[in-house]
Motif scaffolding. Sequence first.
Motif, PDB file in Angstrom:
ATOM      1  N   GLU A   2      -9.386  14.372  -9.071  1.00  0.00           N
ATOM      2  CA  GLU A   2      -8.926  13.000  -8.916  1.00  0.00           C
ATOM      3  C   GLU A   2      -8.892  12.368 -10.285  1.00  0.00           C
ATOM      4  O   GLU A   2      -9.831  12.494 -11.074  1.00  0.00           O
ATOM      5  CB  GLU A   2      -9.859  12.214  -7.992  1.00  0.00           C
ATOM      6  N   GLY A   3      -7.784  11.722 -10.613  1.00  0.00           N
ATOM      7  CA  GLY A   3      -7.673  11.075 -11.918  1.00  0.00           C
ATOM      8  C   GLY A   3      -6.224  10.810 -12.263  1.00  0.00           C
ATOM      9  O   GLY A   3      -5.338  10.836 -11.397  1.00  0.00           O
ATOM     10  N   THR A   4      -5.943  10.581 -13.529  1.00  0.00           N
ATOM     11  CA  THR A   4      -4.577  10.344 -13.977  1.00  0.00           C
ATOM     12  C   THR A   4      -3.860  11.670 -14.228  1.00  0.00           C
ATOM     13  O   THR A   4      -4.492  12.731 -14.319  1.00  0.00           O
ATOM     14  CB  THR A   4      -4.559   9.523 -15.276  1.00  0.00           C
ATOM     15  N   CYS A  29       3.387   8.736 -10.671  1.00  0.00           N
ATOM     16  CA  CYS A  29       2.037   8.358 -10.246  1.00  0.00           C
ATOM     17  C   CYS A  29       1.165   7.773 -11.356  1.00  0.00           C
ATOM     18  O   CYS A  29       1.144   8.264 -12.481  1.00  0.00           O
ATOM     19  CB  CYS A  29       1.318   9.572  -9.641  1.00  0.00           C
ATOM     20  N   ASP A  30       0.433   6.729 -10.988  1.00  0.00           N
ATOM     21  CA  ASP A  30      -0.615   6.192 -11.848  1.00  0.00           C
ATOM     22  C   ASP A  30      -1.867   7.055 -11.741  1.00  0.00           C
ATOM     23  O   ASP A  30      -2.568   7.276 -12.733  1.00  0.00           O
ATOM     24  CB  ASP A  30      -0.952   4.758 -11.431  1.00  0.00           C
ATOM     25  N   ARG A  31      -2.172   7.519 -10.524  1.00  0.00           N
ATOM     26  CA  ARG A  31      -3.314   8.399 -10.293  1.00  0.00           C
ATOM     27  C   ARG A  31      -2.918   9.435  -9.242  1.00  0.00           C
ATOM     28  O   ARG A  31      -2.000   9.190  -8.437  1.00  0.00           O
ATOM     29  CB  ARG A  31      -4.548   7.629  -9.806  1.00  0.00           C
ATOM     30  N   ILE A  32      -3.637  10.554  -9.253  1.00  0.00           N
ATOM     31  CA  ILE A  32      -3.373  11.611  -8.285  1.00  0.00           C
ATOM     32  C   ILE A  32      -4.691  12.190  -7.777  1.00  0.00           C
ATOM     33  O   ILE A  32      -5.727  12.096  -8.437  1.00  0.00           O
ATOM     34  CB  ILE A  32      -2.529  12.760  -8.890  1.00  0.00           C
ATOM     35  N   ALA A  33      -4.623  12.770  -6.596  1.00  0.00           N
ATOM     36  CA  ALA A  33      -5.706  13.606  -6.080  1.00  0.00           C
ATOM     37  C   ALA A  33      -5.080  14.941  -5.702  1.00  0.00           C
ATOM     38  O   ALA A  33      -3.977  14.984  -5.155  1.00  0.00           O
ATOM     39  CB  ALA A  33      -6.361  12.962  -4.867  1.00  0.00           C
ATOM     40  N   SER A  48      -0.804   0.213  -7.103  1.00  0.00           N
ATOM     41  CA  SER A  48      -0.561   1.460  -7.842  1.00  0.00           C
ATOM     42  C   SER A  48       0.344   2.398  -7.053  1.00  0.00           C
ATOM     43  O   SER A  48       0.603   2.201  -5.868  1.00  0.00           O
ATOM     44  CB  SER A  48      -1.887   2.167  -8.139  1.00  0.00           C
ATOM     45  N   TYR A  81      -8.997  -2.157  -3.815  1.00  0.00           N
ATOM     46  CA  TYR A  81      -8.396  -0.916  -3.338  1.00  0.00           C
ATOM     47  C   TYR A  81      -7.635  -1.177  -2.035  1.00  0.00           C
ATOM     48  O   TYR A  81      -8.155  -1.808  -1.125  1.00  0.00           O
ATOM     49  CB  TYR A  81      -9.472   0.146  -3.094  1.00  0.00           C
ATOM     50  N   GLN A  95      -5.107  13.168 -17.430  1.00  0.00           N
ATOM     51  CA  GLN A  95      -6.414  13.819 -17.284  1.00  0.00           C
ATOM     52  C   GLN A  95      -6.279  15.200 -16.655  1.00  0.00           C
ATOM     53  O   GLN A  95      -7.006  16.127 -17.025  1.00  0.00           O
ATOM     54  CB  GLN A  95      -7.336  12.938 -16.442  1.00  0.00           C
ATOM     55  N   TYR A 101       0.119   6.244  -6.007  1.00  0.00           N
ATOM     56  CA  TYR A 101      -0.942   7.248  -5.919  1.00  0.00           C
ATOM     57  C   TYR A 101      -0.400   8.460  -5.178  1.00  0.00           C
ATOM     58  O   TYR A 101       0.142   8.343  -4.081  1.00  0.00           O
ATOM     59  CB  TYR A 101      -2.135   6.655  -5.163  1.00  0.00           C
TER      60      TYR A 101
END
Length: 316
Positions: free
Chosen positions: A214-216, A200-204, A32, A4, A219, A34
């Motif tokens: 939190e996730g993709t 984005c690969d992932r977001i919050a 990533s 990370y 999702q 994010y």
Amino acid sequence: MTEYSVEAHGLTKYFEGFTAVDHVSLEVPAGSIYGVLGPNGAGKTTTLRMMLGIVDPDAGTSRLLGNHKPQSVRSRVGYLPEERGLYPGMKAREAIAFMGALRGLDWAEGRRRAAIFMAELGLERVIDEKIRKMSKGMAQMVQLIGSIIHAPDLIVLDEPFSGLDPVNQERLEMLVRRERERGATILFSTHVMAHAERLCDRIAIIARSARRFEGTVDQARALLPMQVRYTPRDAGGDVAASLPPGAERRGDDWHFAIRDDGVEPLLARITASGHGVAGLSITRPGLHDAFVHIVRQVDAGFAADARADAIEESAA
């Protein structure tokens, strides 16, 4: 490089009794893109600044590029703050080189890289123009280039799309993707869902000072059911009887959500009804819809708590 690039656990910040950030935890995978999403005033900027060591948290810990002391890795970080600021008398090339020099980049190399970046983004015509003569959006692009000119391992952008026209937004998206291909990790905040959905690969999602999701992107979108638009070939009789509860008629079309039993039972009911199919489309809600759904749920919870507190106070 650790697994990370950014690790934050329980970050909390108070300002004059107000909880600006409430126990926010995030882990940003190395390499990533994010996104930290949220309404204006949700606590996004304060969260980013605590991660970067600009603001000290009142509680919680964070690591940046594997280090608990963010200032020790500052030369490996590129940061575009929400508040833009360049010396207005500087030319674009010198402004970019100057920002690189602050991160240890040789001045001549900074000027050389500035010319390459500006040309690749189609901005070479303003490379020797003074900042004061530029539009707000153009000056913002110059500051963005200056933030990454030293090829940082981690790039943190606070509301980078704000104030940019569609052409420069596209340039910024291209730059973000290219930096990820180089191996950098990109962490950015925004309240505009379209950019996050594409990048984005992932977001919050942060709302009311706390992390609510939190996730993709997929999702997040899966939190809402798929939506159907159905146009019967024969609109006579009781069309609604063959459709799920809550189906809404708009002109010749019917709109409704697919229930948990899926698409096949729905198609069987429509076929058996005898109304036929003149048109049928099934779409998954976008990130914008999921974002609004999450934020509204949080707001509704706060409103319910406020009403309960008021009732309790009046009873006392």
